[in-house]
Design an enzyme around this catalytic site. Structure first.
Site, mmCIF file in Angstrom:
data_model
loop_
_atom_site.group_PDB
_atom_site.id
_atom_site.type_symbol
_atom_site.label_atom_id
_atom_site.label_comp_id
_atom_site.label_asym_id
_atom_site.label_seq_id
_atom_site.Cartn_x
_atom_site.Cartn_y
_atom_site.Cartn_z
ATOM 1 N N PRO A 1 -20.682 19.838 36.454
ATOM 2 C CA PRO A 1 -19.806 20.364 37.514
ATOM 3 C C PRO A 1 -18.400 20.656 37.024
ATOM 4 C CG PRO A 1 -20.336 18.028 37.917
ATOM 5 C CD PRO A 1 -21.085 18.444 36.692
ATOM 6 N N CYS B 1 -32.279 -16.518 21.956
ATOM 7 C CA CYS B 1 -33.497 -15.966 21.363
ATOM 8 C C CYS B 1 -34.623 -17.002 21.457
ATOM 9 C CB CYS B 1 -33.196 -15.631 19.904
ATOM 10 S SG CYS B 1 -34.627 -15.081 18.974
ATOM 11 N N HIS C 1 -27.773 5.611 21.976
ATOM 12 C CA HIS C 1 -26.837 4.497 22.213
ATOM 13 C C HIS C 1 -27.559 3.215 22.607
ATOM 14 C CE1 HIS C 1 -23.294 7.504 23.014
ATOM 15 N NE2 HIS C 1 -23.710 7.489 21.766
ATOM 16 N N GLY D 1 -24.648 16.998 31.622
ATOM 17 C CA GLY D 1 -23.908 15.852 32.140
ATOM 18 C C GLY D 1 -23.263 14.949 31.111
ATOM 19 N N THR D 2 -22.633 15.547 30.108
ATOM 20 C CA THR D 2 -21.871 14.718 29.167
ATOM 21 C C THR D 2 -20.462 15.276 29.029
ATOM 22 O OG1 THR D 2 -21.703 13.831 26.912
ATOM 23 C CG2 THR D 2 -22.868 15.930 27.155
ATOM 24 N N GLN E 1 -27.688 9.892 25.541
ATOM 25 C CA GLN E 1 -26.672 8.864 25.275
ATOM 26 C C GLN E 1 -26.798 7.741 26.300
ATOM 27 O OE1 GLN E 1 -22.640 11.012 24.444
ATOM 28 N NE2 GLN E 1 -23.944 12.463 25.516
ATOM 29 N N ASN E 2 -27.654 7.951 27.282
ATOM 30 C CA ASN E 2 -27.735 6.974 28.375
ATOM 31 C C ASN E 2 -28.554 5.762 27.966
ATOM 32 O OD1 ASN E 2 -26.355 8.907 29.692
ATOM 33 N ND2 ASN E 2 -28.048 9.609 30.965
ATOM 34 N N CYS F 1 -31.320 -10.257 18.891
ATOM 35 C CA CYS F 1 -30.794 -11.552 18.464
ATOM 36 C C CYS F 1 -29.710 -11.343 17.410
ATOM 37 C CB CYS F 1 -31.918 -12.438 17.922
ATOM 38 S SG CYS F 1 -31.286 -14.042 17.374
ATOM 39 N N ASP G 1 -29.564 3.622 30.398
ATOM 40 C CA ASP G 1 -30.131 3.116 31.654
ATOM 41 C C ASP G 1 -31.654 3.139 31.711
ATOM 42 O OD1 ASP G 1 -30.731 5.856 32.162
ATOM 43 O OD2 ASP G 1 -28.844 6.130 33.247
HETATM 44 P P1 OAD Z 1 -18.976 10.427 30.677
HETATM 45 O O1 OAD Z 1 -18.733 9.502 31.803
HETATM 46 O O2 OAD Z 1 -17.940 10.491 29.603
HETATM 47 O O3 OAD Z 1 -19.132 11.908 31.231
HETATM 48 C C1 OAD Z 1 -19.973 12.189 32.320
HETATM 49 C C2 OAD Z 1 -20.058 13.686 32.474
HETATM 50 O O4 OAD Z 1 -20.971 13.950 33.524
HETATM 51 C C3 OAD Z 1 -18.729 14.358 32.862
HETATM 52 O O5 OAD Z 1 -18.541 15.519 32.069
HETATM 53 C C4 OAD Z 1 -18.956 14.768 34.317
HETATM 54 O O6 OAD Z 1 -18.276 15.967 34.659
HETATM 55 C C5 OAD Z 1 -20.454 14.958 34.343
HETATM 56 N N1 OAD Z 1 -21.075 14.771 35.673
HETATM 57 C C6 OAD Z 1 -20.663 13.991 36.702
HETATM 58 N N2 OAD Z 1 -21.523 14.081 37.729
HETATM 59 C C7 OAD Z 1 -22.516 14.934 37.336
HETATM 60 C C8 OAD Z 1 -23.689 15.439 37.968
HETATM 61 N N3 OAD Z 1 -24.044 15.071 39.192
HETATM 62 N N4 OAD Z 1 -24.464 16.303 37.260
HETATM 63 C C9 OAD Z 1 -24.117 16.684 35.992
HETATM 64 N N5 OAD Z 1 -23.018 16.243 35.369
HETATM 65 C C10 OAD Z 1 -22.224 15.378 36.025
HETATM 66 O O7 OAD Z 1 -20.412 10.096 30.068
HETATM 67 P P2 OAD Z 1 -21.024 10.434 28.629
HETATM 68 O O8 OAD Z 1 -20.599 11.785 28.179
HETATM 69 O O9 OAD Z 1 -22.464 10.149 28.720
HETATM 70 O O10 OAD Z 1 -21.458 4.925 25.434
HETATM 71 O O11 OAD Z 1 -20.307 9.334 27.739
HETATM 72 C C11 OAD Z 1 -20.692 9.178 26.409
HETATM 73 C C12 OAD Z 1 -20.710 7.708 26.043
HETATM 74 O O12 OAD Z 1 -19.455 7.120 26.361
HETATM 75 C C13 OAD Z 1 -21.716 6.874 26.824
HETATM 76 O O13 OAD Z 1 -23.012 6.939 26.285
HETATM 77 C C14 OAD Z 1 -21.155 5.494 26.715
HETATM 78 C C15 OAD Z 1 -19.680 5.800 26.886
HETATM 79 O O14 OAD Z 1 -18.819 4.951 26.265
HETATM 80 C C16 OAD Z 1 -22.115 3.734 25.387
HETATM 81 O O15 OAD Z 1 -22.445 3.109 26.367
HETATM 82 C C17 OAD Z 1 -22.425 3.237 24.048
#
Ligand code: OAD
Length: 280
Positions: free
Chosen positions: A255, A188, A160, A228-229, A142-143, A168, A145
């Site tokens: 975590p 563009c 994402h 990490g989601t 989903q990242n 454009c 970066d």
């Molecule tokens: P979130 O910010 O919602 O969640 C991050 C997760 O990473 C949380 O569950 C944390 O506990 C965990 N976390 C934090 N530090 C960590 C570490 N060192 N190691 C492992 N896990 C860790 O991020 P996403 O779930 O990616 O959409 O969010 C989903 C989407 O929401 C993103 O892709 C973004 C956002 O709106 C878009 O940009 C389109």
């Protein structure tokens, strides 16, 4: 596959959330009546997951912002999450861009500047090694970066989008762009139309080709690692259920507890850069 294709819009709530919850509940009940996953010591859990990965014919990995947190990229939610300081609907929606493209570009410029200084960490590197070793592999991230690609991942869907690509708004052409800072309101070079970040915003559809590729990986994998989601943004929030229902062993690395924690076979508590390399 049909249900999957129905959930193609980025959302904090799935249109089929009820279905996902039903599946999650029944699986959680099954686990409650089976051997307790919490009864095992963390070292045993690590060993089990390592063994599952080593013997998997097909491995899938789903990552979120947490895997890049250890590289210094802020997550979206949590104590220091980006969405604590910014309102998603003011910045990450097509309506926001239509209303105030300058504000949206300023925010993405700030994120591009920040991400440009960051490097992949050992968790990203380990995912590359998983890809190298597994006979079948797919990474769903989903990242936006680009750190998985920077680490060397090749078999991946950036569902994402990617912050280093622009699109454009007039002719639709998508191009790489690593300018930092990018001029505010960039245009563009083909048609002079306004460029936007090539990112899927809330309310927008994910690419059908990406979803089809992800569905195939989730439905055929022996093991899914969820790293990490927070598991609250659909459709990715439903992916662990899909793999589980299709018979995969699912492990989470995070975590903190998430909505996935009761669904998965093993929940490994810890930071990605520390836990994921132990799974090789
Ligand atoms: P979130 O910010 O919602 O969640 C991050 C997760 O990473 C949380 O569950 C944390 O506990 C965990 N976390 C934090 N530090 C960590 C570490 N060192 N190691 C492992 N896990 C860790 O991020 P996403 O779930 O990616 O959409 O969010 C989903 C989407 O929401 C993103 O892709 C973004 C956002 O709106 C878009 O940009 C389109």
């Amino acid at each position: 596959m049909m249900w999957f294709m129905e959930r193609i819009t980025l959302s904090r709530h799935s249109r089929c959330l009820k279905d996902v919850r039903t599946i999650a509940c029944s699986l959680a009940n099954r686990q409650r009546h089976g051997p307790s996953k919490n009864a095992m010591a963390p070292a045993s859990d690590l060993g089990i997951v390592r063994e599952k990965i080593a013997t998997a014919g097909s491995l899938a990995v789903l990552t979120g912002a947490g895997i890049s947190a250890d590289s210094g990229v802020p997550t979206f939610r949590g104590a220091d999450g980006l969405w604590r300081n910014f309102r998603a609907e003011e910045l990450a929606t097509p309506e926001a861009f239509e209303r105030d493209p300058r504000l949206v570009w300023e925010w993405y410029n700030w994120r591009r500047e920040l991400i440009a200084t960051k490097k992949p960490n050992p968790a990203h590197d380990t995912v590359v090694e998983f890809e190298r070793r597994a006979s079948q592999f797919w990474l769903i991230t989903q990242n936006v970066d680009g750190l998985h690609r920077a680490a060397g991942s090749e078999k991946l869907s950036e569902i994402h989008g990617n912050i280093w690509k622009v699109r454009c708004t007039v002719c639709g052409v998508v191009e790489d762009n690593r300018e930092v800072p990018i001029p505010i309101l960039p245009s563009c070079r083909h048609c002079q139309g306004l460029l936007r970040p090539h990112i899927v915003w809330f309310g927008e559809s994910l690419a059908t080709s990406d979803l089809a590729r992800c569905a195939a990986a989730l439905q055929s994998c022996d093991v899914l690692l969820v790293i990490g989601t927070s598991g609250v943004v659909y459709p990715a929030a439903g992916f662990a259920s899909v793999a589980k229902q299709a018979g995969a062993f699912v492990a989470e690395i995070n975590p903190d507890p998430t909505p996935h924690s009761d669904l998965v076979d093993v929940s490994l508590k810890g930071r990605a850069k520390e836990v994921v390399p132990l799974l090789l």
